[in-house]
Design a protein around this motif. Structure first.
Motif, PDB file in Angstrom:
ATOM      1  N   SER A 114       0.822  -1.202   0.000  1.00  0.00           N
ATOM      2  CA  SER A 114       0.000   0.000   0.000  1.00  0.00           C
ATOM      3  C   SER A 114       0.862   1.259   0.000  1.00  0.00           C
ATOM      4  N   GLY A 115       1.952   1.237   0.785  1.00  0.00           N
ATOM      5  CA  GLY A 115       2.851   2.384   0.831  1.00  0.00           C
ATOM      6  C   GLY A 115       3.532   2.631  -0.504  1.00  0.00           C
ATOM      7  N   VAL A 116       3.946   1.559  -1.178  1.00  0.00           N
ATOM      8  CA  VAL A 116       4.579   1.687  -2.492  1.00  0.00           C
ATOM      9  C   VAL A 116       3.585   2.235  -3.510  1.00  0.00           C
ATOM     10  N   GLU A 117       2.364   1.749  -3.469  1.00  0.00           N
ATOM     11  CA  GLU A 117       1.337   2.241  -4.394  1.00  0.00           C
ATOM     12  C   GLU A 117       1.060   3.725  -4.178  1.00  0.00           C
ATOM     13  N   THR A 118       1.060   4.148  -2.920  1.00  0.00           N
ATOM     14  CA  THR A 118       0.849   5.570  -2.626  1.00  0.00           C
ATOM     15  C   THR A 118       1.978   6.412  -3.204  1.00  0.00           C
ATOM     16  N   LEU A 119       3.217   5.968  -3.032  1.00  0.00           N
ATOM     17  CA  LEU A 119       4.354   6.700  -3.591  1.00  0.00           C
ATOM     18  C   LEU A 119       4.304   6.733  -5.104  1.00  0.00           C
ATOM     19  N   SER A 120       3.861   5.644  -5.723  1.00  0.00           N
ATOM     20  CA  SER A 120       3.815   5.584  -7.191  1.00  0.00           C
ATOM     21  C   SER A 120       2.814   6.575  -7.772  1.00  0.00           C
ATOM     22  N   LYS A 121       1.850   7.022  -6.962  1.00  0.00           N
ATOM     23  CA  LYS A 121       0.857   7.988  -7.419  1.00  0.00           C
ATOM     24  C   LYS A 121       1.224   9.410  -7.019  1.00  0.00           C
ATOM     25  N   SER A 122       2.387   9.596  -6.391  1.00  0.00           N
ATOM     26  CA  SER A 122       2.816  10.910  -5.923  1.00  0.00           C
ATOM     27  C   SER A 122       3.648  11.600  -7.009  1.00  0.00           C
ATOM     28  N   VAL A 123       4.269  12.711  -6.643  1.00  0.00           N
ATOM     29  CA  VAL A 123       5.123  13.439  -7.588  1.00  0.00           C
ATOM     30  C   VAL A 123       6.443  12.719  -7.830  1.00  0.00           C
ATOM     31  N   ALA A 124       6.749  11.728  -7.001  1.00  0.00           N
ATOM     32  CA  ALA A 124       7.996  10.990  -7.167  1.00  0.00           C
ATOM     33  C   ALA A 124       7.931  10.084  -8.395  1.00  0.00           C
ATOM     34  N   PRO A 130       2.161 -13.687  -2.276  1.00  0.00           N
ATOM     35  CA  PRO A 130       1.593 -13.318  -0.969  1.00  0.00           C
ATOM     36  C   PRO A 130       2.662 -13.326   0.128  1.00  0.00           C
ATOM     37  N   ARG A 131       2.607 -12.311   0.980  1.00  0.00           N
ATOM     38  CA  ARG A 131       3.521 -12.137   2.115  1.00  0.00           C
ATOM     39  C   ARG A 131       4.949 -11.803   1.677  1.00  0.00           C
ATOM     40  N   CYS A 132       5.155 -11.475   0.428  1.00  0.00           N
ATOM     41  CA  CYS A 132       6.485 -11.132  -0.078  1.00  0.00           C
ATOM     42  C   CYS A 132       6.515  -9.672  -0.521  1.00  0.00           C
ATOM     43  N   ALA A 133       7.721  -9.136  -0.656  1.00  0.00           N
ATOM     44  CA  ALA A 133       7.889  -7.747  -1.078  1.00  0.00           C
ATOM     45  C   ALA A 133       9.008  -7.650  -2.099  1.00  0.00           C
ATOM     46  N   ASN A 134       8.776  -6.862  -3.146  1.00  0.00           N
ATOM     47  CA  ASN A 134       9.816  -6.495  -4.099  1.00  0.00           C
ATOM     48  C   ASN A 134      10.381  -5.137  -3.704  1.00  0.00           C
ATOM     49  N   PRO A 135      11.683  -4.940  -3.826  1.00  0.00           N
ATOM     50  CA  PRO A 135      12.239  -3.607  -3.564  1.00  0.00           C
ATOM     51  C   PRO A 135      11.657  -2.574  -4.529  1.00  0.00           C
ATOM     52  N   ALA A 136      11.551  -1.348  -4.052  1.00  0.00           N
ATOM     53  CA  ALA A 136      11.035  -0.250  -4.874  1.00  0.00           C
ATOM     54  C   ALA A 136      11.931   0.970  -4.679  1.00  0.00           C
ATOM     55  N   LEU A 137      12.183   1.683  -5.772  1.00  0.00           N
ATOM     56  CA  LEU A 137      13.048   2.863  -5.716  1.00  0.00           C
ATOM     57  C   LEU A 137      12.356   4.023  -6.415  1.00  0.00           C
ATOM     58  N   PHE A 138      12.408   5.191  -5.777  1.00  0.00           N
ATOM     59  CA  PHE A 138      11.787   6.396  -6.311  1.00  0.00           C
ATOM     60  C   PHE A 138      12.812   7.534  -6.298  1.00  0.00           C
ATOM     61  N   ARG A 139      12.535   8.551  -7.112  1.00  0.00           N
ATOM     62  CA  ARG A 139      13.368   9.759  -7.093  1.00  0.00           C
ATOM     63  C   ARG A 139      12.462  10.980  -7.132  1.00  0.00           C
ATOM     64  N   VAL A 140      12.951  12.057  -6.556  1.00  0.00           N
ATOM     65  CA  VAL A 140      12.172  13.287  -6.504  1.00  0.00           C
ATOM     66  C   VAL A 140      13.145  14.452  -6.379  1.00  0.00           C
TER      67      VAL A 140
END
Length: 508
Positions: A343-353, A364-374
Protein backbone atom coordinates in the motif's frame (compact mmCIF):
# COMPACT_ATOMS: atom_id res chain seq x y z
CA UNK A 1 11.05 -29.00 19.80
CA UNK A 2 9.94 -27.50 23.09
CA UNK A 3 6.29 -28.27 23.88
CA UNK A 4 4.03 -25.22 23.59
CA UNK A 5 0.87 -24.51 25.53
CA UNK A 6 -0.47 -21.35 23.90
CA UNK A 7 -1.15 -20.12 27.44
CA UNK A 8 -0.11 -17.15 29.55
CA UNK A 9 2.65 -17.24 32.17
CA UNK A 10 1.32 -15.48 35.28
CA UNK A 11 2.78 -15.76 38.81
CA UNK A 12 4.97 -18.63 37.69
CA UNK A 13 2.16 -20.77 36.26
CA UNK A 14 0.90 -21.41 32.72
CA UNK A 15 -2.74 -20.40 32.87
CA UNK A 16 -5.76 -19.99 30.60
CA UNK A 17 -7.91 -16.97 30.00
CA UNK A 18 -9.52 -15.22 27.04
CA UNK A 19 -10.55 -16.36 23.59
CA UNK A 20 -8.22 -18.19 21.21
CA UNK A 21 -6.63 -17.15 17.93
CA UNK A 22 -4.67 -18.96 15.24
CA UNK A 23 -1.16 -17.79 14.46
CA UNK A 24 -0.22 -17.07 10.83
CA UNK A 25 3.24 -18.58 10.32
CA UNK A 26 5.29 -18.14 7.17
CA UNK A 27 5.52 -21.94 7.06
CA UNK A 28 4.32 -24.91 9.08
CA UNK A 29 1.24 -25.47 11.19
CA UNK A 30 -0.56 -22.54 12.86
CA UNK A 31 -0.64 -22.50 16.65
CA UNK A 32 -3.76 -22.12 18.76
CA UNK A 33 -3.04 -19.36 21.26
CA UNK A 34 -5.08 -17.75 24.02
CA UNK A 35 -5.73 -14.02 23.74
CA UNK A 36 -5.57 -12.17 27.04
CA UNK A 37 -7.82 -9.34 28.12
CA UNK A 38 -8.07 -7.06 31.13
CA UNK A 39 -8.53 -9.90 33.70
CA UNK A 40 -5.28 -11.63 32.72
CA UNK A 41 -3.37 -8.34 32.67
CA UNK A 42 -4.76 -7.50 36.11
CA UNK A 43 -3.61 -10.84 37.54
CA UNK A 44 -0.15 -10.44 36.02
CA UNK A 45 0.25 -6.87 37.28
CA UNK A 46 -0.82 -7.78 40.82
CA UNK A 47 1.70 -10.64 40.84
CA UNK A 48 4.36 -8.23 39.56
CA UNK A 49 3.59 -5.70 42.29
CA UNK A 50 3.86 -8.40 44.92
CA UNK A 51 7.15 -9.57 43.43
CA UNK A 52 8.51 -6.01 43.41
CA UNK A 53 8.44 -5.89 47.20
CA UNK A 54 11.22 -8.49 47.07
CA UNK A 55 12.77 -8.16 43.64
CA UNK A 56 13.17 -4.39 43.92
CA UNK A 57 15.42 -4.93 46.93
CA UNK A 58 17.60 -7.71 45.57
CA UNK A 59 21.30 -7.03 45.30
CA UNK A 60 23.05 -6.20 42.06
CA UNK A 61 24.87 -9.52 42.26
CA UNK A 62 21.59 -11.42 42.56
CA UNK A 63 20.03 -9.64 39.61
CA UNK A 64 23.18 -10.09 37.53
CA UNK A 65 23.12 -13.82 38.19
CA UNK A 66 19.46 -13.87 37.18
CA UNK A 67 20.17 -12.12 33.88
CA UNK A 68 22.97 -14.55 33.15
CA UNK A 69 20.72 -17.48 33.99
CA UNK A 70 18.17 -16.21 31.45
CA UNK A 71 20.91 -16.08 28.81
CA UNK A 72 21.99 -19.62 29.66
CA UNK A 73 18.41 -20.91 29.43
CA UNK A 74 17.84 -19.19 26.08
CA UNK A 75 21.00 -20.71 24.68
CA UNK A 76 19.90 -24.14 25.89
CA UNK A 77 16.79 -23.73 23.71
CA UNK A 78 18.70 -22.41 20.71
CA UNK A 79 17.67 -24.99 18.10
CA UNK A 80 13.99 -24.82 19.09
CA UNK A 81 14.04 -21.02 18.96
CA UNK A 82 15.66 -20.94 15.54
CA UNK A 83 13.21 -23.46 14.10
CA UNK A 84 10.16 -21.75 15.58
CA UNK A 85 11.33 -18.23 14.72
CA UNK A 86 12.01 -19.21 11.11
CA UNK A 87 8.61 -20.88 10.76
CA UNK A 88 6.71 -17.97 12.29
CA UNK A 89 8.49 -14.99 10.69
CA UNK A 90 10.26 -16.32 7.61
CA UNK A 91 13.51 -14.79 8.85
CA UNK A 92 16.61 -16.77 7.79
CA UNK A 93 18.00 -19.18 10.36
CA UNK A 94 21.39 -17.44 10.29
CA UNK A 95 19.74 -14.11 11.12
CA UNK A 96 17.84 -15.70 14.02
CA UNK A 97 20.97 -17.35 15.33
CA UNK A 98 22.73 -13.99 15.30
CA UNK A 99 19.77 -12.32 16.99
CA UNK A 100 19.83 -14.95 19.73
CA UNK A 101 23.51 -14.22 20.31
CA UNK A 102 22.76 -10.51 20.49
CA UNK A 103 19.95 -11.12 23.00
CA UNK A 104 22.12 -13.24 25.28
CA UNK A 105 25.07 -10.89 24.88
CA UNK A 106 22.87 -7.98 25.92
CA UNK A 107 21.70 -9.81 29.05
CA UNK A 108 25.31 -10.55 30.03
CA UNK A 109 26.41 -6.97 29.26
CA UNK A 110 23.71 -5.64 31.56
CA UNK A 111 24.76 -8.12 34.24
CA UNK A 112 28.35 -6.85 34.08
CA UNK A 113 27.16 -3.25 34.07
CA UNK A 114 24.98 -3.44 37.16
CA UNK A 115 27.68 -5.33 39.08
CA UNK A 116 29.92 -2.27 38.72
CA UNK A 117 27.22 -0.02 40.20
CA UNK A 118 28.19 3.18 38.37
CA UNK A 119 24.71 3.47 36.82
CA UNK A 120 23.27 4.17 40.29
CA UNK A 121 24.81 7.68 40.26
CA UNK A 122 25.30 7.54 44.03
CA UNK A 123 25.90 10.90 45.69
CA UNK A 124 26.61 11.77 49.32
CA UNK A 125 26.64 15.21 50.92
CA UNK A 126 27.85 14.66 54.47
CA UNK A 127 26.18 16.48 57.32
CA UNK A 128 27.58 19.87 58.32
CA UNK A 129 26.13 20.40 61.81
CA UNK A 130 28.28 23.44 62.47
CA UNK A 131 27.52 25.28 59.21
CA UNK A 132 26.25 28.83 59.65
CA UNK A 133 23.71 30.22 59.48
CA UNK A 134 22.00 26.78 59.25
CA UNK A 135 23.36 23.25 59.57
CA UNK A 136 23.20 20.86 56.62
CA UNK A 137 21.66 17.42 57.03
CA UNK A 138 23.24 14.22 55.77
CA UNK A 139 22.01 13.64 52.20
CA UNK A 140 22.39 10.47 50.17
CA UNK A 141 21.00 9.99 46.66
CA UNK A 142 20.70 6.84 44.59
CA UNK A 143 18.72 5.61 41.58
CA UNK A 144 15.92 3.24 42.59
CA UNK A 145 13.63 1.00 40.48
CA UNK A 146 10.21 2.32 39.45
CA UNK A 147 8.13 -0.81 39.94
CA UNK A 148 6.33 -3.14 37.49
CA UNK A 149 7.01 -2.35 33.81
CA UNK A 150 4.84 -3.23 30.82
CA UNK A 151 6.72 -4.32 27.68
CA UNK A 152 5.38 -4.82 24.15
CA UNK A 153 6.97 -7.27 21.74
CA UNK A 154 8.24 -6.03 18.37
CA UNK A 155 7.27 -7.70 15.10
CA UNK A 156 10.67 -7.37 13.41
CA UNK A 157 12.89 -8.74 16.20
CA UNK A 158 11.29 -11.86 17.73
CA UNK A 159 14.24 -12.18 20.13
CA UNK A 160 16.30 -8.99 20.57
CA UNK A 161 13.32 -6.60 20.93
CA UNK A 162 10.73 -8.98 22.30
CA UNK A 163 10.29 -11.39 25.23
CA UNK A 164 13.79 -11.10 26.71
CA UNK A 165 14.88 -8.18 24.55
CA UNK A 166 16.25 -4.79 25.46
CA UNK A 167 13.20 -3.43 27.29
CA UNK A 168 12.72 -6.56 29.38
CA UNK A 169 16.44 -6.95 30.10
CA UNK A 170 16.92 -3.32 31.13
CA UNK A 171 13.84 -3.31 33.36
CA UNK A 172 14.92 -6.53 35.09
CA UNK A 173 18.45 -5.14 35.48
CA UNK A 174 17.01 -2.04 37.14
CA UNK A 175 15.05 -4.16 39.62
CA UNK A 176 11.62 -3.89 37.98
CA UNK A 177 9.35 -6.90 37.36
CA UNK A 178 8.06 -7.15 33.77
CA UNK A 179 4.65 -7.95 32.34
CA UNK A 180 5.27 -8.69 28.67
CA UNK A 181 2.56 -8.59 26.02
CA UNK A 182 3.54 -11.11 23.37
CA UNK A 183 3.43 -10.21 19.70
CA UNK A 184 0.84 -12.24 17.77
CA UNK A 185 3.24 -12.60 14.85
CA UNK A 186 5.52 -14.97 16.77
CA UNK A 187 3.66 -16.40 19.79
CA UNK A 188 5.54 -19.71 19.75
CA UNK A 189 8.94 -18.02 19.81
CA UNK A 190 7.72 -15.80 22.64
CA UNK A 191 6.54 -18.75 24.68
CA UNK A 192 9.85 -20.61 24.32
CA UNK A 193 11.75 -17.56 25.60
CA UNK A 194 9.22 -17.15 28.42
CA UNK A 195 9.92 -20.77 29.37
CA UNK A 196 13.61 -19.86 29.56
CA UNK A 197 12.88 -16.90 31.85
CA UNK A 198 10.62 -19.04 34.04
CA UNK A 199 13.41 -21.61 34.37
CA UNK A 200 15.87 -18.85 35.34
CA UNK A 201 13.44 -17.53 37.97
CA UNK A 202 13.22 -20.96 39.54
CA UNK A 203 16.96 -21.55 39.25
CA UNK A 204 17.90 -18.28 40.99
CA UNK A 205 15.03 -18.14 43.49
CA UNK A 206 13.45 -14.95 42.22
CA UNK A 207 9.78 -14.22 43.03
CA UNK A 208 7.35 -15.98 40.70
CA UNK A 209 5.77 -12.72 39.56
CA UNK A 210 9.07 -11.21 38.41
CA UNK A 211 8.12 -11.93 34.80
CA UNK A 212 4.78 -12.58 33.10
CA UNK A 213 3.81 -13.36 29.51
CA UNK A 214 0.31 -12.44 28.35
CA UNK A 215 -0.44 -13.52 24.79
CA UNK A 216 -2.91 -11.48 22.75
CA UNK A 217 -3.85 -10.63 19.17
CA UNK A 218 -6.09 -7.68 20.06
CA UNK A 219 -5.67 -4.16 21.36
CA UNK A 220 -7.51 -4.94 24.59
CA UNK A 221 -4.56 -6.42 26.46
CA UNK A 222 -2.22 -3.65 25.39
CA UNK A 223 -4.59 -0.91 26.44
CA UNK A 224 -5.25 -2.65 29.75
CA UNK A 225 -1.51 -2.95 30.37
CA UNK A 226 -0.91 0.77 29.84
CA UNK A 227 -3.98 1.80 31.84
CA UNK A 228 -3.39 -0.49 34.81
CA UNK A 229 -2.73 1.55 37.97
CA UNK A 230 0.15 -0.71 39.01
CA UNK A 231 2.07 -0.19 35.75
CA UNK A 232 4.88 2.27 36.44
CA UNK A 233 6.40 2.54 32.93
CA UNK A 234 6.05 1.04 29.44
CA UNK A 235 8.56 -0.03 26.81
CA UNK A 236 7.31 -0.23 23.21
CA UNK A 237 8.85 -0.86 19.79
CA UNK A 238 6.53 -0.68 16.81
CA UNK A 239 4.56 1.52 14.46
CA UNK A 240 3.94 5.22 14.91
CA UNK A 241 0.18 4.72 14.84
CA UNK A 242 0.11 2.00 17.50
CA UNK A 243 2.76 3.61 19.67
CA UNK A 244 1.18 7.07 19.57
CA UNK A 245 -2.20 5.63 20.59
CA UNK A 246 -0.66 3.89 23.61
CA UNK A 247 1.43 6.97 24.44
CA UNK A 248 -1.75 9.06 24.53
CA UNK A 249 -3.31 6.55 26.94
CA UNK A 250 -0.24 6.71 29.18
CA UNK A 251 -0.40 10.51 29.25
CA UNK A 252 -4.16 10.61 29.92
CA UNK A 253 -4.08 8.33 32.98
CA UNK A 254 -5.00 9.89 36.33
CA UNK A 255 -1.31 9.36 37.11
CA UNK A 256 0.66 9.63 33.83
CA UNK A 257 3.58 7.24 33.46
CA UNK A 258 6.72 7.23 31.30
CA UNK A 259 6.08 5.67 27.89
CA UNK A 260 9.31 4.75 26.12
CA UNK A 261 8.14 4.20 22.56
CA UNK A 262 10.51 3.63 19.65
CA UNK A 263 8.35 4.37 16.61
CA UNK A 264 10.64 4.17 13.57
CA UNK A 265 12.06 6.69 11.12
CA UNK A 266 13.23 7.25 7.54
CA UNK A 267 16.89 7.52 8.66
CA UNK A 268 18.17 9.85 5.91
CA UNK A 269 21.57 9.44 4.26
CA UNK A 270 23.36 12.59 3.10
CA UNK A 271 25.86 11.82 0.33
CA UNK A 272 28.21 14.76 0.13
CA UNK A 273 29.65 16.01 -3.14
CA UNK A 274 33.24 14.78 -2.94
CA UNK A 275 32.20 11.37 -1.70
CA UNK A 276 29.61 11.08 -4.48
CA UNK A 277 32.18 11.94 -7.14
CA UNK A 278 34.87 9.63 -5.76
CA UNK A 279 32.85 6.54 -4.87
CA UNK A 280 29.22 7.05 -5.78
CA UNK A 281 28.74 3.58 -7.26
CA UNK A 282 30.08 1.90 -4.13
CA UNK A 283 27.85 4.02 -1.90
CA UNK A 284 24.84 3.19 -4.10
CA UNK A 285 25.47 -0.55 -3.81
CA UNK A 286 26.01 -0.28 -0.05
CA UNK A 287 22.80 1.71 0.34
CA UNK A 288 20.81 -0.84 -1.66
CA UNK A 289 22.20 -3.66 0.48
CA UNK A 290 21.30 -1.83 3.69
CA UNK A 291 17.86 -0.90 2.33
CA UNK A 292 16.98 -4.51 1.59
CA UNK A 293 18.61 -6.12 4.62
CA UNK A 294 15.97 -8.12 6.46
CA UNK A 295 13.50 -7.12 3.70
CA UNK A 296 13.82 -3.53 4.92
CA UNK A 297 12.13 -4.43 8.19
CA UNK A 298 14.52 -2.54 10.47
CA UNK A 299 13.61 0.61 12.36
CA UNK A 300 17.01 1.93 11.22
CA UNK A 301 16.33 1.20 7.54
CA UNK A 302 17.88 4.08 5.49
CA UNK A 303 14.81 4.93 3.44
CA UNK A 304 15.97 8.25 1.97
CA UNK A 305 19.22 9.38 0.39
CA UNK A 306 19.95 13.06 -0.36
CA UNK A 307 22.52 14.04 -2.97
CA UNK A 308 23.22 16.86 -5.41
CA UNK A 309 21.73 16.57 -8.89
CA UNK A 310 24.15 15.96 -11.77
CA UNK A 311 25.82 13.17 -13.75
CA UNK A 312 27.16 11.47 -10.61
CA UNK A 313 23.68 11.42 -9.12
CA UNK A 314 22.26 9.84 -12.27
CA UNK A 315 24.93 7.14 -12.11
CA UNK A 316 24.13 6.61 -8.43
CA UNK A 317 20.42 6.11 -9.22
CA UNK A 318 21.17 3.63 -12.03
CA UNK A 319 23.50 1.60 -9.84
CA UNK A 320 21.05 1.52 -6.93
CA UNK A 321 18.15 0.51 -9.19
CA UNK A 322 20.18 -2.32 -10.71
CA UNK A 323 21.23 -3.59 -7.28
CA UNK A 324 17.65 -3.55 -6.03
CA UNK A 325 16.39 -5.35 -9.14
CA UNK A 326 18.89 -8.14 -8.49
CA UNK A 327 17.54 -8.61 -4.94
CA UNK A 328 14.09 -9.83 -5.94
CA UNK A 329 11.08 -10.61 -3.76
CA UNK A 330 11.53 -11.71 -0.14
CA UNK A 331 9.20 -13.03 2.57
CA UNK A 332 8.02 -10.42 5.08
CA UNK A 333 7.29 -10.89 8.78
CA UNK A 334 3.51 -11.08 8.48
CA UNK A 335 0.87 -10.91 5.78
CA UNK A 336 -0.28 -7.60 7.26
CA UNK A 337 3.23 -6.16 7.03
CA UNK A 338 3.42 -7.14 3.35
CA UNK A 339 0.04 -5.59 2.63
CA UNK A 340 1.00 -2.35 4.37
CA UNK A 341 4.25 -2.21 2.42
CA UNK A 342 2.48 -2.72 -0.90
CA UNK A 343 0.00 0.00 0.00
CA UNK A 344 2.85 2.38 0.83
CA UNK A 345 4.58 1.69 -2.49
CA UNK A 346 1.34 2.24 -4.39
CA UNK A 347 0.85 5.57 -2.63
CA UNK A 348 4.35 6.70 -3.59
CA UNK A 349 3.81 5.58 -7.19
CA UNK A 350 0.86 7.99 -7.42
CA UNK A 351 2.82 10.91 -5.92
CA UNK A 352 5.12 13.44 -7.59
CA UNK A 353 8.00 10.99 -7.17
CA UNK A 354 9.19 8.96 -10.17
CA UNK A 355 9.49 5.19 -9.73
CA UNK A 356 12.80 3.81 -11.00
CA UNK A 357 12.07 0.10 -10.49
CA UNK A 358 9.53 -2.00 -12.29
CA UNK A 359 6.17 -2.49 -10.55
CA UNK A 360 5.97 -6.27 -10.29
CA UNK A 361 3.45 -8.07 -8.16
CA UNK A 362 5.03 -10.17 -5.43
CA UNK A 363 3.80 -13.47 -4.07
CA UNK A 364 1.59 -13.32 -0.97
CA UNK A 365 3.52 -12.14 2.12
CA UNK A 366 6.49 -11.13 -0.08
CA UNK A 367 7.89 -7.75 -1.08
CA UNK A 368 9.82 -6.50 -4.10
CA UNK A 369 12.24 -3.61 -3.56
CA UNK A 370 11.04 -0.25 -4.87
CA UNK A 371 13.05 2.86 -5.72
CA UNK A 372 11.79 6.40 -6.31
CA UNK A 373 13.37 9.76 -7.09
CA UNK A 374 12.17 13.29 -6.50
CA UNK A 375 13.58 16.78 -6.70
CA UNK A 376 14.55 18.58 -3.56
CA UNK A 377 11.90 21.22 -4.17
CA UNK A 378 9.15 18.62 -4.59
CA UNK A 379 10.33 16.87 -1.42
CA UNK A 380 10.05 20.13 0.50
CA UNK A 381 6.62 20.85 -1.00
CA UNK A 382 5.11 17.43 -0.24
CA UNK A 383 5.64 16.45 3.43
CA UNK A 384 3.81 13.15 2.92
CA UNK A 385 6.85 11.85 1.03
CA UNK A 386 8.71 11.77 4.36
CA UNK A 387 6.40 9.13 5.87
CA UNK A 388 8.08 5.81 6.60
CA UNK A 389 7.28 2.89 4.30
CA UNK A 390 8.20 -0.17 6.39
CA UNK A 391 10.03 -2.41 3.95
CA UNK A 392 12.60 -2.25 1.12
CA UNK A 393 11.46 1.04 -0.44
CA UNK A 394 13.96 3.82 -1.06
CA UNK A 395 13.73 7.46 -2.12
CA UNK A 396 16.48 9.46 -3.84
CA UNK A 397 16.15 13.20 -3.26
CA UNK A 398 18.10 15.35 -5.74
CA UNK A 399 18.97 18.79 -4.41
CA UNK A 400 20.04 21.69 -6.59
CA UNK A 401 22.52 23.31 -4.21
CA UNK A 402 23.81 23.47 -0.63
CA UNK A 403 20.98 25.77 0.44
CA UNK A 404 18.35 23.24 -0.63
CA UNK A 405 20.22 20.48 1.18
CA UNK A 406 20.22 22.62 4.32
CA UNK A 407 16.49 23.28 3.94
CA UNK A 408 15.85 19.54 3.79
CA UNK A 409 17.99 19.00 6.89
CA UNK A 410 16.12 21.69 8.79
CA UNK A 411 12.76 20.25 7.75
CA UNK A 412 13.42 16.72 8.94
CA UNK A 413 11.31 15.24 11.71
CA UNK A 414 13.03 13.44 14.57
CA UNK A 415 15.05 10.44 13.43
CA UNK A 416 16.76 7.45 14.99
CA UNK A 417 19.79 7.98 12.76
CA UNK A 418 21.32 10.33 10.22
CA UNK A 419 24.12 9.01 8.02
CA UNK A 420 26.83 11.13 6.39
CA UNK A 421 28.72 9.72 3.41
CA UNK A 422 31.73 12.01 3.16
CA UNK A 423 35.35 12.38 2.17
CA UNK A 424 37.87 14.75 3.74
CA UNK A 425 37.08 17.39 1.10
CA UNK A 426 33.46 17.49 2.35
CA UNK A 427 34.39 18.61 5.88
CA UNK A 428 33.85 22.34 5.36
CA UNK A 429 30.49 21.79 3.64
CA UNK A 430 29.36 19.64 6.57
CA UNK A 431 30.28 22.08 9.35
CA UNK A 432 27.02 24.07 9.13
CA UNK A 433 24.96 20.88 8.74
CA UNK A 434 26.16 19.11 11.88
CA UNK A 435 24.51 21.48 14.43
CA UNK A 436 21.21 21.05 12.55
CA UNK A 437 21.41 17.28 12.16
CA UNK A 438 22.54 16.72 15.75
CA UNK A 439 19.15 18.02 16.89
CA UNK A 440 17.33 15.65 14.54
CA UNK A 441 18.68 12.22 15.54
CA UNK A 442 19.94 10.07 18.37
CA UNK A 443 22.85 8.69 16.33
CA UNK A 444 24.96 10.38 13.65
CA UNK A 445 27.24 8.05 11.70
CA UNK A 446 29.84 8.57 9.01
CA UNK A 447 30.67 6.34 6.01
CA UNK A 448 28.56 3.40 7.01
CA UNK A 449 24.88 2.53 7.11
CA UNK A 450 22.56 2.54 10.13
CA UNK A 451 21.24 -1.03 9.92
CA UNK A 452 22.98 -2.87 12.70
CA UNK A 453 22.75 -1.33 16.17
CA UNK A 454 25.73 -2.17 18.36
CA UNK A 455 24.85 -3.21 21.91
CA UNK A 456 27.37 -1.13 23.86
CA UNK A 457 27.73 1.46 26.58
CA UNK A 458 27.84 4.43 24.18
CA UNK A 459 25.00 3.39 21.86
CA UNK A 460 21.89 5.56 21.55
CA UNK A 461 18.84 4.02 19.90
CA UNK A 462 16.22 6.71 20.15
CA UNK A 463 15.71 10.23 18.97
CA UNK A 464 13.44 13.27 18.94
CA UNK A 465 9.73 12.70 18.34
CA UNK A 466 8.33 11.00 16.28
CA UNK A 467 11.30 8.61 16.16
CA UNK A 468 10.67 7.97 19.84
CA UNK A 469 8.40 9.36 22.52
CA UNK A 470 11.19 10.25 24.94
CA UNK A 471 14.18 12.02 23.37
CA UNK A 472 16.27 11.61 26.52
CA UNK A 473 16.31 7.81 26.45
CA UNK A 474 17.73 4.89 24.50
CA UNK A 475 16.34 1.38 24.09
CA UNK A 476 19.74 -0.15 23.28
CA UNK A 477 22.92 -0.09 25.35
CA UNK A 478 23.51 0.08 29.08
CA UNK A 479 22.00 3.57 29.36
CA UNK A 480 18.63 1.87 28.64
CA UNK A 481 18.56 0.71 32.27
CA UNK A 482 18.20 4.30 33.46
CA UNK A 483 14.72 4.51 31.91
CA UNK A 484 13.31 2.36 34.69
CA UNK A 485 14.98 4.11 37.63
CA UNK A 486 14.24 7.29 39.55
CA UNK A 487 16.42 9.30 41.94
CA UNK A 488 15.60 9.05 45.64
CA UNK A 489 17.23 11.20 48.33
CA UNK A 490 17.60 9.84 51.88
CA UNK A 491 18.02 12.56 54.50
CA UNK A 492 19.52 11.62 57.87
CA UNK A 493 18.54 8.00 57.22
CA UNK A 494 20.13 5.41 59.52
CA UNK A 495 22.44 3.04 57.66
CA UNK A 496 20.38 0.06 58.77
CA UNK A 497 17.42 1.37 56.75
CA UNK A 498 19.28 2.39 53.59
CA UNK A 499 19.30 0.26 50.41
CA UNK A 500 22.37 -1.97 50.37
CA UNK A 501 23.46 -0.45 47.04
CA UNK A 502 23.89 3.00 48.52
CA UNK A 503 27.43 2.22 49.70
CA UNK A 504 30.26 1.24 47.37
CA UNK A 505 30.37 -2.28 48.73
CA UNK A 506 26.61 -2.76 48.88
CA UNK A 507 25.20 -5.27 46.40
CA UNK A 508 28.53 -6.15 44.86
Amino acid sequence: MTDLTGRHLIAGKWVGGGDTFQSDPASGTPLTVLSAGAPEVDAAMKAAEEAFETYGWTSRAERAAFLEAIADEIEARGDALTAMGHAETGLPEARLSGERGRTCGQLRLFADHIRKGDYLDRRHDVALPDRAPLPRPDLRMIQRPLGPVGVFGASNFPLAFSTAGGDTASALAAGCPVVYKGHPGHPGTGEIVAQAIAAAIEKTGMPAGTFALVQSNSNAAGEALVKHPLTRAVGFTGSYRGGKALFDIAMSRPEPIPFFGELGAINPVFVMDAALKARGNGIAKGWAASLTMGVGQFCTNPGVVILKAGPEAEAFAETAAAALADTGAQVMLTAGTAQAYQSGVETLSKSVATQLTASTEAKPRCANPALFRVSGQDWLSHPDLAHEVFGPAGMIVLVSDDAERMAIARGLDGQLTVTLQMDAADTDALRPLIPVLERKAGRLLVNGFPTGVEVADAMVHGGPFPASTNFGATSVGTLAIRRFLRPVCYQNMPDALLPADITEKGGA
